[in-house]
Every structure is written in C-alpha cells, then in structure tokens.
Enzyme design. Structure first.
Site, PDB file in Angstrom:
ATOM      1  N   HIS A 146       0.962  -0.950   0.005  1.00  0.00           N
ATOM      2  CA  HIS A 146      -0.021   0.101   0.053  1.00  0.00           C
ATOM      3  C   HIS A 146       0.954   1.333  -0.009  1.00  0.00           C
ATOM      4  O   HIS A 146       1.973   1.268   1.035  1.00  0.00           O
ATOM      5  CB  HIS A 146      -0.785   0.119   1.240  1.00  0.00           C
ATOM      6  N   ASP A 183      -9.306  -1.161   2.343  1.00  0.00           N
ATOM      7  CA  ASP A 183      -9.405  -2.548   2.851  1.00  0.00           C
ATOM      8  C   ASP A 183     -10.838  -3.045   2.788  1.00  0.00           C
ATOM      9  O   ASP A 183     -11.078  -4.257   2.989  1.00  0.00           O
ATOM     10  CB  ASP A 183      -8.824  -2.181   4.296  1.00  0.00           C
TER      11      ASP A 183
END
Length: 448
Positions: free
Chosen positions: A345, A378
């Site tokens: 990420h 997420d």
C-alpha cells in the site's frame, strides 16, 4: 518510536535503496521445511489429518470439516444489521470495480485466411483462503469471492480456520462473521480448515465420511488457491505450486506514505498505526523531505499508540526493523525510494498528489490525497485488498478478475495461408535443428 534512515545528500540506485530500506524478515524457504510434513500428512491421510491438525494448530477439533448449510444461514441471520449493511456496500462497490476488468475475446487477422484469437477462460475450480487469528476478515471473503464470481469460475470453495472461542451452533467452525459473508455471497462450500493444511486440502482434495446425513463429503481438488495468510500458508503455496496455481506468497502487510509538509501529521500517524495493528511484523514506513513533519508524526504517535486498543502489537510493529522514517532531499528522491520499496500500500500525502501518482511505477495499490486512506481500500473503496507484499509489487499485481482467467490462443489458418508462410517455418526449423517441424508443414503440400 520509529527509527530514522537519513538518505539526504546521497545519490543511490535501486540496489542500494533496497538494501537500506526497512523490510520485515520473512523466510518462506525455511518455513517450507515446517509445512512439508503437514502437507504430506494431508495428502496421505486426508480428512483425518485435517481434523487432527485443526486440533493441534487451532486449539479446537472441527465439528465437521464442511460447514453445514444451516450453520451458514444461522450466521447470516444473527449478523449485526450494521455489519451486514457495510458488507453489502463493500460487495456492491467491489463488484462495480471488478466488473470493468472483464476480458473480451480478440481476433487478429494476421493474413487473409490466417487468424489468431485469444479466448479468456475461467479456471474450473478455485480454493479461496480467508485467514483467522488476531483479527476477523469477512472483507477477505469479499475480495476473494467477488472477482472469482465475475470471472465465471464454476466451482469455488472457501477455507478458514475453526475458532476455539466459538460457542453454540458455531463450535468448531470459522468465525460467524466470516460464515455470514460467505452466505451473503452465495458461497455454500465452506471448510473449517486453516493454515498450511487448508492449502494442502485444496491441492489434493479429500473425502470425509463424518457428515451426520451419512453421505460422504467430497472436496474435489482445485486448480488455483488465492488469499492471504501467515508465513505457513505462504510456504504451503510455495511447496505445492505446480500441483496448484497460486496468486502470491503473501508476507507481512505494509504501508509506505510519501508525504511533504502539506500533510497533516495526525493523518499520517493514524495511517501508520492502522497498518501496524495487523501484526507485530507489519511494516509502517514514512518517506518525507520534511523534518518538521517527521518530528510531528513521531510526537503524535506516542499518544496515539498508547491509546489504541492493540497498543502492544502496534508498538512492536512500529519499533521493529521493518518500520521507520526515511528522510529524503525532495519529492523526486522520495519517488525513487517508494518505487524501489514497491509497497503493498502506498499513500501519497503531497501537493498535487494526483499528478505524482502518475509517476509511481511500483505499488500494489496507490491511495491518492488526504482523503484516501488505506483502510478505505481495505473495505469499501471498491479496489481489492489482496495485494503483493515484500517488494513483489515491482513484478506482480493484486488479485483481480484476471487472476481467475486464462488466455487461450486459437489458431486458424487456411491451406493458402499456410502455404504462403511454409518456407519460413521450414527455414526456422532447420535453423533450430528441428527438421521434423518443417516436415510437418511440407507434408501437407506433397502430391499423391
């Protein structure tokens, strides 16, 4: 709390950067020797091994390996309405994004009478792994199942570890919220199996005669296993690769944040903590050209870490060798660092973040600007959160519809189209000392 790596005033290439940047130690090769006997036990003893291994590693003997339909339904009925609404929205958004990843058949006319088509065919059967342990991951059910369904996979099964804290109807089964997510998505083949043994169960299949109905439960082998897990899941994937296809060998989760003095320190520290919350080995890395920002983030972390629920876990992750603050001279140097690091990420909290995002070459997913935190991805951004770790984003992609498809070339040549190119086939066959290749073309034009 976070260590500092000062790269200011240094001109470094990718090799040097990858050596200097923080990274979690993740020795999958060593773990393979640990999982080898587990996988072989499942290969030879099947269901009995899975019951024994569940008791050994998860602290509970599964009630049954396949979760009964009534247990899945009960999990959905008792699901908190707010959690259900959130999962419904996550599913809707993930479907929107992944439906645009569909692949169409293409046909190229190479010459008149000579065509090559590429058909995209879904994998026949997949095994989707949903981890358990420190957290509950219904979101991973969504991220695995939705792209497989959109790809058109005809048969899919989910495995997740049995939870020893479950009670009542859920004793010996995966977490009820995971089961409810499966039910929401219409997945009815769910197994109470975790860890390396789950990967082996998918690879080899098994038969379990313990069903209360008296009918044997057969789990057929799969062609592909996807989904994140711990180091033993990754090691089992490596050991069994070839028997099955895999998406990746997922390591500890990681976040890199490229930020300048326009970033809000509280935003940066909160995002670093949110990733560290996953695991003591989780990596949280800030790359910045602003010493003032680095100092402000470090100060904010003291209070934030102390106040968070999983404070001990977070502190261990942030103080570990895999986390730190990297100081650079400017934005260009920062981009060189994050491209070398190839984070799972990557957040961009910089001026004109959208333009900067165009210069990112290596990342599992990029989160642009102050209002696109990783935690959004997420759950409900619509993107997939099953992403490459450990620097693998420099060569691999996250899970997508494409992960479940295979491209098949279909070659169709007429007699005249083959005749036109036959001499080239013969020439290249002779150059490679494979004359029979050329003869296989020439025989088609021999008289009599």
């Amino acid at each position: 709390m976070l260590s500092t790596i000062d790269l200011r005033g240094r001109e470094l290439g990718v090799r040097d950067l990858r050596h200097l940047l923080p990274r979690a130690e993740f020795d999958v090769a060593a773990a393979v020797e640990t999982v080898r006997p587990i996988c072989e036990d499942v290969r030879h003893r099947g269901a009995q091994a899975l019951y024994d291994l569940g008791e050994r590693f998860d602290g509970v003997r599964p009630t049954r390996l396949r979760v009964p339909a009534e247990v899945l339904e009960a999990a959905l009925v008792q699901l908190d309405p707010q959690v259900r609404a959130a999962l419904d929205e996550a599913i809707r958004r993930v479907r929107l994004v992944h439906e645009d990843q569909r692949r169409a058949t293409t046909t190229t006319t190479v010459v008149p009478g000579g065509e090559v088509s590429e058909r995209w065919v879904p994998v026949d059967r997949v095994g989707l792994y949903v981890p358990g342990g420190r957290a509950v991951y219904p979101s991973s059910v969504v991220m695995n199942v939705v792209p497989a369904q959109i790809a058109g996979v005809g048969s899919l099964a989910v495995a997740s570890p049995p939870q020893r804290d479950n009670s009542g109807a859920f004793t010996g089964y995966p977490h009820p919220t995971v089961l409810a997510a499966c039910a929401l998505l219409g997945v009815d083949e769910v197994y109470a199996v975790g860890g390396a043994q789950a990967v082996a169960a998918f690879a080899f299949g098994f038969e379990d005669d313990s069903d209360a109905s008296g009918v044997a439960v057969v789990c057929e082998p799969v062609s592909l296993v996807t989904g994140p897990g711990n180091i033993y899941v990754a090691a089992a994937k490596r050991y069994l690769k070839g028997v099955i296809g895999i998406d990746s060998e997922a390591g500890p989760t990681e976040i890199a944040i490229l930020a300048d003095d326009s970033a809000v320190p509280a935003h940066v520290s909160a995002d670093l903590v949110s990733q560290a919350e996953h695991d003591p080995q989780a990596a949280s890395v800030l790359v910045t050209d602003s010493v003032a920002l680095a100092d402000a983030v470090r100060a904010d972390l003291e209070d934030r870490v102390a106040a968070t629920k999983h404070s001990e876990r977070v502190r261990e992750a942030l103080t570990g060798p895999q986390s730190g603050i990297v100081l650079v001279d400017d934005l260009d140097a920062g981009l060189a660092v994050v491209n070398a690091y190839a984070a799972e990420h990557l957040e961009l909290q910089v001026v004109d973040a959208a333009a900067v995002s165009e210069r990112v070459r290596n990342a599992g997913a990029v989160f642009v600007g102050p209002h696109s935190p990783v935690s959004l991805g997420d759950y409900v951004a619509g993107s997939n959160h099953v992403l490459p770790t450990g620097g693998c984003a420099c060569h691999s992609s996250g899970l997508s519809v494409q992960s479940f498809l295979r491209g098949i070339h279909v070659v169709t040549y007429s007699q005249s189209a083959l005749e036109e190119v036959a001499h080239h086939v013969v020439t290249l066959a002779q150059a490679e000392d494979l004359p029979a290749h050329g003869e296989a073309v020439q025989v088609r034009f021999e008289q009599g």
